[in-house]
Design a protein around this motif. Structure first.
Motif, PDB file in Angstrom:
ATOM      1  N   ASP A   1       0.586  -1.171  -0.015  1.00 56.77           N
ATOM      2  CA  ASP A   1       0.000  -0.058  -0.117  1.00 56.77           C
ATOM      3  C   ASP A   1       0.915   1.364   0.071  1.00 56.77           C
ATOM      4  OD1 ASP A   1       0.428  -1.269   2.820  1.00 56.77           O
ATOM      5  OD2 ASP A   1      -0.381   0.824   3.529  1.00 56.77           O
TER       6      ASP A   1
ATOM      7  N   HIS B   1      -4.319  -2.899   3.983  1.00 60.42           N
ATOM      8  CA  HIS B   1      -5.039  -1.513   3.908  1.00 60.42           C
ATOM      9  C   HIS B   1      -5.153  -1.154   2.507  1.00 60.42           C
ATOM     10  CE1 HIS B   1      -3.857   3.349   3.688  1.00 60.42           C
ATOM     11  NE2 HIS B   1      -5.148   2.807   3.818  1.00 60.42           N
TER      12      HIS B   1
ATOM     13  N   PRO C   1      -7.816   1.363  -0.026  1.00 60.06           N
ATOM     14  CA  PRO C   1      -8.902   2.494   0.091  1.00 60.06           C
ATOM     15  C   PRO C   1     -10.276   2.124   0.716  1.00 60.06           C
ATOM     16  CG  PRO C   1      -7.867   2.706  -2.275  1.00 60.06           C
ATOM     17  CD  PRO C   1      -7.326   1.337  -1.449  1.00 60.06           C
TER      18      PRO C   1
ATOM     19  N   THR D   1     -10.712  -0.313   2.985  1.00 58.88           N
ATOM     20  CA  THR D   1     -10.506  -0.809   4.424  1.00 58.88           C
ATOM     21  C   THR D   1      -9.932   0.241   5.184  1.00 58.88           C
ATOM     22  OG1 THR D   1      -8.285  -1.729   4.029  1.00 58.88           O
ATOM     23  CG2 THR D   1      -9.975  -3.299   3.793  1.00 58.88           C
ATOM     24  N   TYR D   2      -9.858   1.475   4.513  1.00 60.76           N
ATOM     25  CA  TYR D   2      -9.355   2.581   5.334  1.00 60.76           C
ATOM     26  C   TYR D   2     -10.314   2.902   6.689  1.00 60.76           C
ATOM     27  CZ  TYR D   2      -8.022   7.190   7.116  1.00 60.76           C
ATOM     28  OH  TYR D   2      -7.871   8.505   7.689  1.00 60.76           O
ATOM     29  N   HIS D   3      -9.994   2.818   7.811  1.00 62.96           N
ATOM     30  CA  HIS D   3     -10.932   3.322   9.055  1.00 62.96           C
ATOM     31  C   HIS D   3     -12.126   2.371   8.898  1.00 62.96           C
ATOM     32  CE1 HIS D   3      -9.673   7.304  10.739  1.00 62.96           C
ATOM     33  NE2 HIS D   3      -8.539   6.442  10.766  1.00 62.96           N
TER      34      HIS D   3
ATOM     35  N   ASN E   1     -13.914   2.162  12.389  1.00 62.58           N
ATOM     36  CA  ASN E   1     -14.101   3.648  12.824  1.00 62.58           C
ATOM     37  C   ASN E   1     -14.574   3.941  14.199  1.00 62.58           C
ATOM     38  OD1 ASN E   1     -16.839   2.961  12.170  1.00 62.58           O
ATOM     39  ND2 ASN E   1     -16.847   4.042  10.143  1.00 62.58           N
TER      40      ASN E   1
ATOM     41  N   ARG F   1      -2.278  -3.281   9.271  1.00 62.41           N
ATOM     42  CA  ARG F   1      -1.913  -1.888   8.932  1.00 62.41           C
ATOM     43  C   ARG F   1      -2.750  -0.939   9.947  1.00 62.41           C
ATOM     44  NH1 ARG F   1       1.895  -3.724   6.851  1.00 62.41           N
ATOM     45  NH2 ARG F   1       2.506  -3.452   4.821  1.00 62.41           N
TER      46      ARG F   1
ATOM     47  N   GLU G   1      -3.877   1.849   9.260  1.00 61.86           N
ATOM     48  CA  GLU G   1      -4.809   2.831   8.855  1.00 61.86           C
ATOM     49  C   GLU G   1      -6.066   2.195   8.731  1.00 61.86           C
ATOM     50  OE1 GLU G   1      -0.731   3.684   6.947  1.00 61.86           O
ATOM     51  OE2 GLU G   1      -1.840   2.151   7.485  1.00 61.86           O
ATOM     52  N   VAL G   2      -6.247   0.625   8.988  1.00 61.63           N
ATOM     53  CA  VAL G   2      -7.688   0.041   9.139  1.00 61.63           C
ATOM     54  C   VAL G   2      -8.408   0.434  10.346  1.00 61.63           C
ATOM     55  CG1 VAL G   2      -8.491  -2.045   9.137  1.00 61.63           C
ATOM     56  CG2 VAL G   2      -6.576  -1.804   7.928  1.00 61.63           C
TER      57      VAL G   2
ATOM     58  N   ASP H   1      -9.127   3.299  13.349  1.00 64.17           N
ATOM     59  CA  ASP H   1      -9.098   4.779  13.825  1.00 64.17           C
ATOM     60  C   ASP H   1      -8.500   4.751  15.276  1.00 64.17           C
ATOM     61  OD1 ASP H   1      -9.900   7.356  14.753  1.00 64.17           O
ATOM     62  OD2 ASP H   1     -11.722   7.481  13.842  1.00 64.17           O
TER      63      ASP H   1
ATOM     64  N   GLU I   1      -1.353   4.213  12.850  1.00 69.82           N
ATOM     65  CA  GLU I   1      -1.963   5.075  12.086  1.00 69.82           C
ATOM     66  C   GLU I   1      -1.174   6.219  11.615  1.00 69.82           C
ATOM     67  OE1 GLU I   1      -6.098   7.282  10.845  1.00 69.82           O
ATOM     68  OE2 GLU I   1      -5.961   6.404  12.843  1.00 69.82           O
TER      69      GLU I   1
END
Length: 328
Positions: A83, A216, A218, A220-222, A225, A243, A245-246, A248, A270
């Protein structure tokens, strides 16, 4: 006349046996210091090399790829995650990208279990007391944790690593649940004795421990959350070796401080390499410096995969571990 050897630039220090073999096969520029290259150094490397061997600490974005020299035709990543590389832009420039999947599956799964035990059995707290010389002796109610046997484990991402975690967790007597982009084949699911949840919300609300094992991307980002984390039980524990970024991380920190989660075991972060500073002071959080794949065997096998990818490319064939944009 022997054919010209490929020019290869390696961005970080690799295991000695890997560096030696690379030197035997290619015209290699190795790194003297085990520090990440600056952006300027990366530009220089990409303008001069036929092959770049980066790691997760190198962000190979569209801007860098746009400055690559005409000779750069392969980015042979040392690591399974990609990523940090703009694969689509590389493809547009005619640059192939490869990675090293599969070789650290067991190492990472082992670390997941280590973090589970570290958090649920309060190992961090015990170490802190012992290292400070503050232990006053055994007591019936001191450092009471929880056992893994009988707990429900939710696995987010049931790929190679997720399945390896499931097999290990089953040996501890845990009940295996999972959410995945695609449901496993019935025979695989049956062998793992795993329960599939189409709804991630429904799964996280019922788990005692949640293990993050998805890449990670787009999408799976947050993925975890603030809203989704709020669905978890206050007694639940979250483990992330995938990762940062997954997840929050700020929302996680707030919930841990408020007692809305029982604990966390983190090997990835993150924001930068240090994670949220507030997490470092929490006794119910175990933080590791991205050690999931850190075994001598795994790191050597990663290097061997890099070499195979470069050698196959040099012989005029598609690297066996080529990454395509659709994989992201």
């Amino acid at each position: 006349m022997p054919s010209k050897r490929l020019s290869v630039v390696v961005t970080r220090r690799l295991p000695e046996v890997v560096e030696t073999r690379l030197t035997e096969l290619f015209d290699v520029r190795l790194r003297d210091d085990d520090t990440p290259m600056t952006r300027g150094e990366l530009v220089d490397a990409m303008q001069s090399a036929d092959v770049l061997v980066p790691t997760v600490t190198d962000v190979i974005d569209a801007g860098l790829i746009g400055q690559a020299g005409e000779n750069l035709k392969l980015i042979a990543n040392y690591g399974a995650g990609f990523d940090h590389i703009d694969v689509a832009t590389a493809r547009q420039r005619g640059i192939l990208v490869s990675n090293t999947p599969g070789v650290v599956t067991d190492d990472t799964a082992d670390m997941v279990m280590a973090l589970m035990l570290g958090v649920t059995r309060r190992i961090q707290e015990g170490l802190t007391v012992m290292q400070a010389g503050e232990w006053q002796g055994w007591a019936p109610t001191a450092f009471l944790g929880t056992r893994l046997g009988g707990k429900r484990l939710g696995i987010l991402g049931m790929g190679r690593i997720g399945q390896a975690v499931a097999r290990r967790a089953a040996a501890f007597g845990m009940q295996i649940h999972y959410h995945n982009r695609r449901r496993l084949r019935p025979e695989v699911e049956g062998a793992l004795e795993a329960t599939y949840w189409e709804s991630l919300d429904q799964m996280v609300a019922r788990m005692d421990i949640l293990s993050v094992n998805c890449p990670h991307t787009p999408s799976t980002y947050h993925l975890l959350n603030a809203r989704r984390l709020k669905l978890m039980k206050p007694s639940a524990v979250i483990i992330n070796t995938s990762r940062g970024e997954v997840l929050d991380e700020n929302a996680l920190t707030r919930m841990l401080k408020a007692g809305e989660l029982a604990g966390a075991g983190l090997d990835v972060y993150e924001h930068g390499i240090k994670g949220n500073p507030e997490l470092r002071n929490m006794p119910n959080v175990v933080m590791l410096p991205h050690m999931g794949s850190a075994t001598a065997e795994g790191r050597t096998e990663m290097g061997e995969k890099v070499i195979i990818n470069i050698k196959t490319f040099a012989d005029g064939h598609r690297p066996p571990d080529q990454v395509v944009p659709a994989m992201q």
